[in-house]
Design a protein around this motif. Structure first.
Motif, short mmCIF file in Angstrom:
data_model
loop_
_atom_site.label_atom_id
_atom_site.label_comp_id
_atom_site.label_asym_id
_atom_site.label_seq_id
_atom_site.Cartn_x
_atom_site.Cartn_y
_atom_site.Cartn_z
N UNK A 283 8.50 9.79 0.08
CA UNK A 283 9.20 10.38 -1.04
C UNK A 283 10.09 9.39 -1.76
N UNK A 284 9.99 8.11 -1.42
CA UNK A 284 10.86 7.09 -2.01
C UNK A 284 10.29 6.58 -3.33
N UNK A 285 11.13 5.90 -4.10
CA UNK A 285 10.69 5.27 -5.34
C UNK A 285 10.05 3.93 -5.00
N UNK A 286 8.76 3.79 -5.21
CA UNK A 286 8.04 2.58 -4.81
C UNK A 286 7.18 2.05 -5.95
N UNK A 287 6.81 0.79 -5.84
CA UNK A 287 5.83 0.16 -6.73
C UNK A 287 4.80 -0.53 -5.84
N UNK B 16 6.10 13.87 -5.75
CA UNK B 16 5.39 12.70 -5.26
C UNK B 16 3.89 13.00 -5.17
N UNK B 17 3.13 12.68 -6.23
CA UNK B 17 1.70 13.02 -6.27
C UNK B 17 0.89 12.41 -5.13
N UNK B 18 1.38 11.32 -4.53
CA UNK B 18 0.67 10.73 -3.40
C UNK B 18 0.48 11.70 -2.26
N UNK B 19 1.36 12.70 -2.16
CA UNK B 19 1.25 13.70 -1.10
C UNK B 19 0.08 14.65 -1.32
N UNK B 20 -0.55 14.57 -2.49
CA UNK B 20 -1.73 15.40 -2.73
C UNK B 20 -2.97 14.82 -2.07
N UNK B 21 -2.83 13.70 -1.35
CA UNK B 21 -3.97 13.15 -0.60
C UNK B 21 -4.34 14.08 0.56
N UNK B 22 -3.44 14.99 0.90
CA UNK B 22 -3.75 16.02 1.88
C UNK B 22 -3.18 17.33 1.36
N UNK B 23 -3.52 18.43 2.00
CA UNK B 23 -3.09 19.74 1.52
C UNK B 23 -2.23 20.43 2.57
N UNK C 170 0.85 -1.19 0.00
CA UNK C 170 0.00 0.00 0.00
C UNK C 170 0.89 1.23 0.00
N UNK C 171 0.32 2.36 -0.45
CA UNK C 171 1.08 3.59 -0.57
C UNK C 171 0.99 4.41 0.71
N UNK D 153 9.24 16.14 4.24
CA UNK D 153 9.52 16.88 3.01
C UNK D 153 8.28 16.88 2.14
N UNK D 154 7.62 18.02 2.06
CA UNK D 154 6.39 18.12 1.28
C UNK D 154 6.74 18.53 -0.15
N UNK D 155 6.75 17.57 -1.05
CA UNK D 155 7.13 17.81 -2.45
C UNK D 155 6.09 17.16 -3.37
N UNK D 156 4.84 17.61 -3.32
CA UNK D 156 3.79 16.96 -4.12
C UNK D 156 4.02 17.04 -5.61
#
Length: 458
Positions: A74-78, A254-261, A68-69, A248-251
């Motif tokens: 901020x890591x490279x994941x699959x 890492x687009x997954x960080x857009x799950x929050x603002x 799960x994400x 580190x907030x870098x949406x």
């Protein structure tokens, strides 16, 4: 010591986008046009011949899979629940390692192995055994070797712990981040205190000698009380080391960080208060501050290395080991020959295809210039020792002399002391290591970014 009000003002002043300096030059400033795979192989061969027989080499293996994400990550994941991906990926990593073995021409002396991710414990214990057996086939093990791995407390089994211990692993790093249920829910990283306690106790029973917990401050919905409660729970288990990272907030990366603002995140003032609460509590529990964002018990190797001047920093973070050659295996891994950096492709399918075709899966890198090597030395000294001597270099390295004007405000604020011979970080300045190193970053100042490339320093 700086007064609390002044310290808060400085934290706000220096809360700018800044690299973490696990390398110099930092990745956005790599000269990728001048880089080639041929030159990279030559640098590996040179570095290996210079240091293998004495210091040995380090291996980092990136295992990218997670079920799960974690939205903060901020890591490279699959992300996948299909565990059939394990064996093909392991075979590719071992084939990549064989390519490097062919460059080295003699048996390597392994000083460090670190399994990172992703979630290394996504892989079964049996398959991790297959991976490590393949890496160690025909090599020599340094008498001061250290093998370590990262683990998710929610899926790490006794079989994982025992298997890796039997293969020589003695250090375990558990990703916790925060025990607050509200924080865990919004970042999608859920594990209970009881799970962490069980893994910690079983690892100690088996014989692991160093256990690290990763915690993060500045997470969405994180509160002062919630973080304090987390640290008190950590204090019940007393890990040997704690990595206390700034979120580190870098949406845009890492687009997954857009799950929050940003509305869910603490502002700069409150984020700094979170850090100060953590730092104070760690010290109350007997931890010593090590380098940047690390704390360790006095008898831990990391703390001892700082005391003896042997602390080192590389793409894996702080370590008490120092090898000139670090080989990164697996998708997105970064390697360092000291003379050059190289990064593997970031997509699993492309990685598998290139390795299957017999090609090193490197897609970009940087060949360090003589000036790069000098500045890198001083940044490492500041990050690891809190001081550096530079009289000769100031006279002979043009790109370093411009740093003097940029350092003056840091001196005026009481964060450093410097002259034409040396630079020393003051006690208050330890909080601002990224800013101090940034003043020396000739490539950044020669080409200041028009957009934000890095996370915030504070």
């Amino acid at each position: 010591m700086l007064a609390e009000k002044k310290y808060s003002t400085l934290a706000e002043k220096y809360n700018v986008a800044a690299p973490r300096y696990t390398s110099y030059p930092t990745m956005p400033y790599w000269d990728t046009d001048a880089f080639s795979t041929v030159a990279w192989k030559q640098s590996v061969k040179l570095s290996f011949s210079e240091t293998n027989q004495k210091d040995g080499i380090s291996l980092y293996v990136h295992l990218p899979f997670c079920e799960s994400l974690c939205t903060y990550c901020g890591c490279n994941t699959r992300i996948t629940k299909n565990h059939q991906v394990e064996i093909p990926y392991i075979h590719a990593v071992l084939k990549e390692w064989k390519m490097y073995r062919d460059i080295m021409e003699e048996a390597p002396l392994i000083r460090e192995i670190h399994l990172g991710g992703g979630t290394p414990t996504f892989f079964s214990a049996k398959n991790l055994h297959l991976l490590i057996d393949g890496l160690l086939d025909g090599v020599h093990i340094h008498p001061e070797s250290e093998f370590s791995f990262e683990a998710h407390p929610a899926n790490t089994t006794i079989e994982h712990l025992q298997t890796l211990y039997d293969l020589g692993f003695r250090r375990l790093s558990l990703g916790i981040q925060d025990f607050d249920p509200k924080v865990q829910l919004i970042i999608n990283r859920q594990q209970s205190f009881e799970q962490v306690q069980t893994v910690t106790q079983e690892a100690r029973r088996i014989g692991y000698t160093s256990i690290n917990y990763d915690l993060i401050y500045g997470l969405p919905l994180q509160t002062m009380q919630g973080l304090a409660d987390t640290i008190h729970q950590v204090g019940e288990l007393m890990p040997d080391r704690i990595a206390f990272y700034s979120y580190a907030h870098v949406p845009w990366v890492k687009p997954g960080q857009r799950k929050f603002t940003e509305q869910h995140l603490p502002d700069a003032h409150n984020k700094n208060k979170l850090y100060e609460i953590g730092r104070s509590l760690f010290k109350n529990y007997g931890y010593i501050e090590v380098g940047m964002d690390h704390f360790a018990l006095p008898d831990d190797d990391l703390c001892i290395a700082q005391h003896t001047g042997n602390l080192h920093r590389n793409f894996m973070g702080y370590t008490h080991q120092h090898t000139q050659l670090l080989i990164g295996l697996g998708v997105s891994s970064i390697s360092d020959s000291w003379y050059a950096f190289a990064q593997n492709v970031k997509v699993v399918e492309e990685y598998l295809r290139l390795v299957d075709d017999g090609e090193l899966p490197v897609f970009k890198g940087h060949l360090l210039s003589s000036d790069d090597l000098v500045i890198r030395k001083h940044i490492l000294n500041i990050m690891c020792k809190g001081r550096t001597d530079w009289e000769y270099d100031l006279q002979n390295v043009r790109s370093l002399t411009g740093a003097l004007d940029r350092l003056k405000p840091l001196e005026d604020d009481g964060l450093i002391e410097f002259n034409a011979r040396e630079l020393t970080v003051t006690s208050p300045g330890k909080r601002f290591l990224r800013n101090i190193c940034m003043a020396l970053d000739a490539r950044l100042w020669a080409d200041k970014p028009a957009t934000q490339l890095f996370s915030m320093a504070i």
